[in-house]
Motif scaffolding. Sequence first.
Motif, PDB file in Angstrom:
ATOM      1  N   SER A  29      40.116  35.561  25.863  1.00  0.00           N
ATOM      2  CA  SER A  29      39.391  34.516  26.471  1.00  0.00           C
ATOM      3  C   SER A  29      38.500  34.957  27.773  1.00  0.00           C
ATOM      4  O   SER A  29      38.419  36.665  27.941  1.00  0.00           O
ATOM      5  CB  SER A  29      41.109  34.700  27.568  1.00  0.00           C
ATOM      6  OG  SER A  29      42.004  33.942  26.648  1.00  0.00           O
ATOM      7  N   SER A  30      38.343  34.831  28.703  1.00  0.00           N
ATOM      8  CA  SER A  30      37.007  35.150  29.497  1.00  0.00           C
ATOM      9  C   SER A  30      37.377  36.092  30.753  1.00  0.00           C
ATOM     10  O   SER A  30      38.595  35.161  31.350  1.00  0.00           O
ATOM     11  CB  SER A  30      36.360  33.971  30.626  1.00  0.00           C
ATOM     12  OG  SER A  30      35.427  33.426  29.507  1.00  0.00           O
ATOM     13  N   PRO A  31      37.294  36.506  31.619  1.00  0.00           N
ATOM     14  CA  PRO A  31      37.770  37.096  32.637  1.00  0.00           C
ATOM     15  C   PRO A  31      37.781  36.470  33.750  1.00  0.00           C
ATOM     16  O   PRO A  31      36.800  35.459  33.882  1.00  0.00           O
ATOM     17  CB  PRO A  31      36.984  38.634  32.458  1.00  0.00           C
ATOM     18  CG  PRO A  31      36.261  38.954  31.263  1.00  0.00           C
ATOM     19  CD  PRO A  31      36.238  37.199  30.854  1.00  0.00           C
ATOM     20  N   SER A  32      38.816  36.633  33.952  1.00  0.00           N
ATOM     21  CA  SER A  32      38.812  35.371  35.528  1.00  0.00           C
ATOM     22  C   SER A  32      39.387  36.399  36.900  1.00  0.00           C
ATOM     23  O   SER A  32      40.421  37.389  36.135  1.00  0.00           O
ATOM     24  CB  SER A  32      39.698  33.560  35.542  1.00  0.00           C
ATOM     25  OG  SER A  32      39.756  33.336  35.916  1.00  0.00           O
ATOM     26  N   LYS A  33      39.538  35.742  38.112  1.00  0.00           N
ATOM     27  CA  LYS A  33      39.892  36.365  39.043  1.00  0.00           C
ATOM     28  C   LYS A  33      40.538  34.948  39.927  1.00  0.00           C
ATOM     29  O   LYS A  33      41.850  35.653  40.253  1.00  0.00           O
ATOM     30  CB  LYS A  33      39.214  36.826  39.439  1.00  0.00           C
ATOM     31  CG  LYS A  33      38.873  38.499  38.628  1.00  0.00           C
ATOM     32  CD  LYS A  33      37.965  39.243  40.482  1.00  0.00           C
ATOM     33  CE  LYS A  33      37.508  40.657  39.539  1.00  0.00           C
ATOM     34  NZ  LYS A  33      36.995  41.588  40.670  1.00  0.00           N
ATOM     35  N   ASP A  34      41.169  34.197  38.836  1.00  0.00           N
ATOM     36  CA  ASP A  34      41.538  32.989  39.522  1.00  0.00           C
ATOM     37  C   ASP A  34      42.753  32.622  39.107  1.00  0.00           C
ATOM     38  O   ASP A  34      43.032  31.406  38.996  1.00  0.00           O
ATOM     39  CB  ASP A  34      40.356  31.694  39.466  1.00  0.00           C
ATOM     40  CG  ASP A  34      40.195  30.574  40.167  1.00  0.00           C
ATOM     41  OD1 ASP A  34      41.433  30.393  40.488  1.00  0.00           O
ATOM     42  OD2 ASP A  34      39.524  29.461  40.667  1.00  0.00           O
ATOM     43  N   ILE A  35      43.685  33.100  40.490  1.00  0.00           N
ATOM     44  CA  ILE A  35      44.729  32.604  39.753  1.00  0.00           C
ATOM     45  C   ILE A  35      45.580  31.363  39.714  1.00  0.00           C
ATOM     46  O   ILE A  35      46.589  31.436  39.661  1.00  0.00           O
ATOM     47  CB  ILE A  35      45.563  34.047  40.646  1.00  0.00           C
ATOM     48  CG1 ILE A  35      47.050  34.027  39.938  1.00  0.00           C
ATOM     49  CG2 ILE A  35      46.072  33.702  42.329  1.00  0.00           C
ATOM     50  CD1 ILE A  35      47.963  35.214  40.410  1.00  0.00           C
TER      51      ILE A  35
END
Length: 287
Positions: free
Chosen positions: A118-124
Motif C-alpha cells: 500500500s502507498s506510504p501514509s502518515k495520516d493515522i
Amino acid sequence: MRDFSRDHRWLSINTTTVRKQGDLLAIIEACRRHGIRGLSPWRDQVAEVGLERAARAIRDGGFELSGYCRGGMFTGDASRRQEIIDDNRRAVDEAATLGAACLVLVVGGLPQFSRPGSSPSKDIGVAREMVAEQLGLLLEYARQAQVPLAIEPLHPMYAADRACVNTMRQALDLCDTLDPEGQGGIGVAVDVYHTWWDPELEEQIRRAGKSRLLAFHVCDWLVPTRDLLNDRGMMGDGVIDIPRIRGWVEAAGFAGYSEVEIFSHDWWKQPIDHVLSTCVERHRTSV
C-alpha cells in the motif's frame, strides 16, 4: 473474584506462547497432558495443519476456545479493499468452524505496514476511518456466523505498524458507534500487556460491562523490555498488577478464561512442558 489458587480450570493458552516448540497438534497434546482445557489458536498455525484437522483435534480433546487470533489489519489502499473484506470473512468462517468464543481483531496501523504494498501514509486519522468502515462491513457478516468480534487495543508503541486503536476508550467508542442499540456481536479483548498503563482502564472496563468484555489476556511487562514485540514476561515476572485488573474485569461481569499470550524469544527456547507447567503455576499464584 474467583479463586484460582486451587486449580487451573480457567486457564487458556494462546498458542503463540509455545509456537516455536511444535505445531498446533503438538501444542494441543501438550495442553492435554497438563490438564489445560482452554486454547486460543492462531490462523497460521491452524493453516499449517489444516482447518478440519485442527477442528477435529480440538473437539476430540474436549477443548474450549477462548478466542481465535486474529482478524483485522483493516487498513490498506483502495485497491486492497476487497482483499481485506475477503480475508476477514475467512477468519470469521474459520472461527465458526473451530467454535471460538470470539475472533480477536488487531485492527492495523498505517496502510503500508498493515497491507504491504500500500502507498506510504502518515495520516493515522485516515487509518482509523478505514478501521471503522471495515469493522462495520465485517460486523454483519460475523453476526450471521454467530462469531463475536473482539477489538484488541494495542499499546501505543504499535500504533504505526499494528494497531491504530490504542486504548479501551477508543475501542469502546467504535463498539458504541457500530452497535448503538447494544445488539451485541462486538466488544473488546483486554490484554494487560497493552492496557495496564492506561489511567482510564478501570473506568473503561466498567463501561464495557459484561456484554462488551469478550476476552482477557495475561502476561507481564518486563523492565527493561529488550524487544518491542518479543520480550513479554511470564505472569509474576514483571510490573503489572494482574490480579487487580482481573478483579476489575470480573467485577464488570467477565467470567471467562484468563488467556496466557506470551511473545518471548526466551520462553520459546524452553521445553513446552516447562512453559506450560509454569503457566499453570503462575495462573494459580500471579493471576
